[in-house]
Write an enzyme that holds these catalytic residues in place. Structure first.
Site, PDB file in Angstrom:
ATOM      1  N   ASP A 150       0.851  -1.189   0.000  1.00 48.89           N
ATOM      2  CA  ASP A 150       0.000   0.000   0.000  1.00 48.89           C
ATOM      3  C   ASP A 150       0.893   1.247   0.000  1.00 48.89           C
ATOM      4  O   ASP A 150       1.452   1.634   1.027  1.00 48.89           O
ATOM      5  CB  ASP A 150      -0.925  -0.002   1.224  1.00 48.89           C
ATOM      6  CG  ASP A 150      -2.017  -1.069   1.137  1.00 48.89           C
ATOM      7  OD1 ASP A 150      -1.900  -1.969   0.284  1.00 48.89           O
ATOM      8  OD2 ASP A 150      -2.978  -1.002   1.930  1.00 48.89           O
ATOM      9  N   LYS A 154      -6.736   3.239  -2.849  1.00 49.16           N
ATOM     10  CA  LYS A 154      -7.138   3.223  -1.434  1.00 49.16           C
ATOM     11  C   LYS A 154      -7.395   4.656  -0.973  1.00 49.16           C
ATOM     12  O   LYS A 154      -6.668   5.577  -1.354  1.00 49.16           O
ATOM     13  CB  LYS A 154      -6.013   2.568  -0.623  1.00 49.16           C
ATOM     14  CG  LYS A 154      -6.232   2.497   0.878  1.00 49.16           C
ATOM     15  CD  LYS A 154      -5.062   1.745   1.531  1.00 49.16           C
ATOM     16  CE  LYS A 154      -5.056   1.867   3.040  1.00 49.16           C
ATOM     17  NZ  LYS A 154      -3.910   1.195   3.671  1.00 49.16           N
ATOM     18  N   LYS A 178     -10.062   0.201  -2.121  1.00 46.33           N
ATOM     19  CA  LYS A 178      -9.933  -0.137  -0.705  1.00 46.33           C
ATOM     20  C   LYS A 178     -10.340   1.075   0.129  1.00 46.33           C
ATOM     21  O   LYS A 178      -9.739   2.138   0.026  1.00 46.33           O
ATOM     22  CB  LYS A 178      -8.494  -0.546  -0.366  1.00 46.33           C
ATOM     23  CG  LYS A 178      -8.299  -0.883   1.117  1.00 46.33           C
ATOM     24  CD  LYS A 178      -6.889  -1.378   1.391  1.00 46.33           C
ATOM     25  CE  LYS A 178      -6.603  -1.487   2.886  1.00 46.33           C
ATOM     26  NZ  LYS A 178      -5.216  -1.913   3.159  1.00 46.33           N
TER      27      LYS A 178
END
Length: 218
Positions: free
Chosen positions: A90, A153, A182
């Site tokens: 991430d 995300k 996400k």
């Protein structure tokens, strides 16, 4: 919702996290069959050992939490995380360069994407929606898609605000179905989790996964 657990990345990115906390996180992830756990880079090696051959994805963060590290630093972080056993990375977007209108974020995403995919790993980019206008969110999503990112995300969880339903809907309207979303930051209840999924989220990053599951079973 029957398979809610398969949306949840059980997360602990607290600055005070200890080895015992990592072990507990993984124990809970196995018990609830969460899709993954997200831990700081320092704890990836231990987490991988604890996960063993369980069906739990090991996620860590890169350039966390502010994202304005040099790209070379982020690439090195990724290489070390992959070496230590991470399955998914991430990456925090360089919001500073993005706000300045520089082309650099897209180049960084493309370099990161290439590295991850060559190693068979998944790349998620944290665009930090709390700092972005709707127009910025659309532009950031397009950069991610063009660069071959796997997921976009919403948040690091450390900005002034986390995931918002309207942002998830906006992101879903811009991104093709091949790019996941996400939602993370501030997801604490079953109702919030369900709302995010209904808005278009494919994954939920939360440190409250166990509580959410307990609430669901009531």
């Amino acid at each position: 919702m029957k398979n809610l657990n398969r949306f949840i990345e059980h997360t602990n990115l607290k600055p005070t996290i200890t080895g015992k906390d990592v072990d507990l996180l993984i124990k809970e992830a196995k018990e609830h069959q969460f899709v993954g756990v997200c831990v700081p880079p320092f704890w990836v090696k231990r987490a991988q050992r604890e996960i063993g051959d369980s069906d739990v994805q090991l996620v860590t963060v890169v350039g966390f939490p502010l994202g304005y590290n040099m790209t070379e630093t982020k690439i090195e972080e990724m290489k070390l995380a992959i070496r230590d056993g991470a399955d998914e990375l991430d990456l925090v977007m360089n919001v500073s360069a993005f706000k300045d209108g520089m082309p650099w974020p897209k180049i960084e995403f493309a370099k990161s994407s290439k590295l991850c995919h060559e190693e068979g790993k998944i790349l998620k980019v944290i665009i930090e929606t709390a700092y972005l206008s709707d127009e910025d969110i659309v532009r950031a999503c397009k950069l991610c898609n063009d660069a071959g990112v796997d997921f976009v995300k919403t948040s690091s969880g450390l900005a002034p605000a986390g995931a918002k339903v309207e942002h998830i809907k906006l992101m879903r309207s811009v991104l093709p179905s091949s790019v996941g979303i996400k939602a993370s930051g501030g997801i604490k209840t079953y109702e919030q989790a369900l709302t995010m999924i209904n808005a278009g989220a494919d994954r939920l990053g939360t440190s409250n996964g166990v509580e959410v599951m307990k609430e669901m079973k009531k």
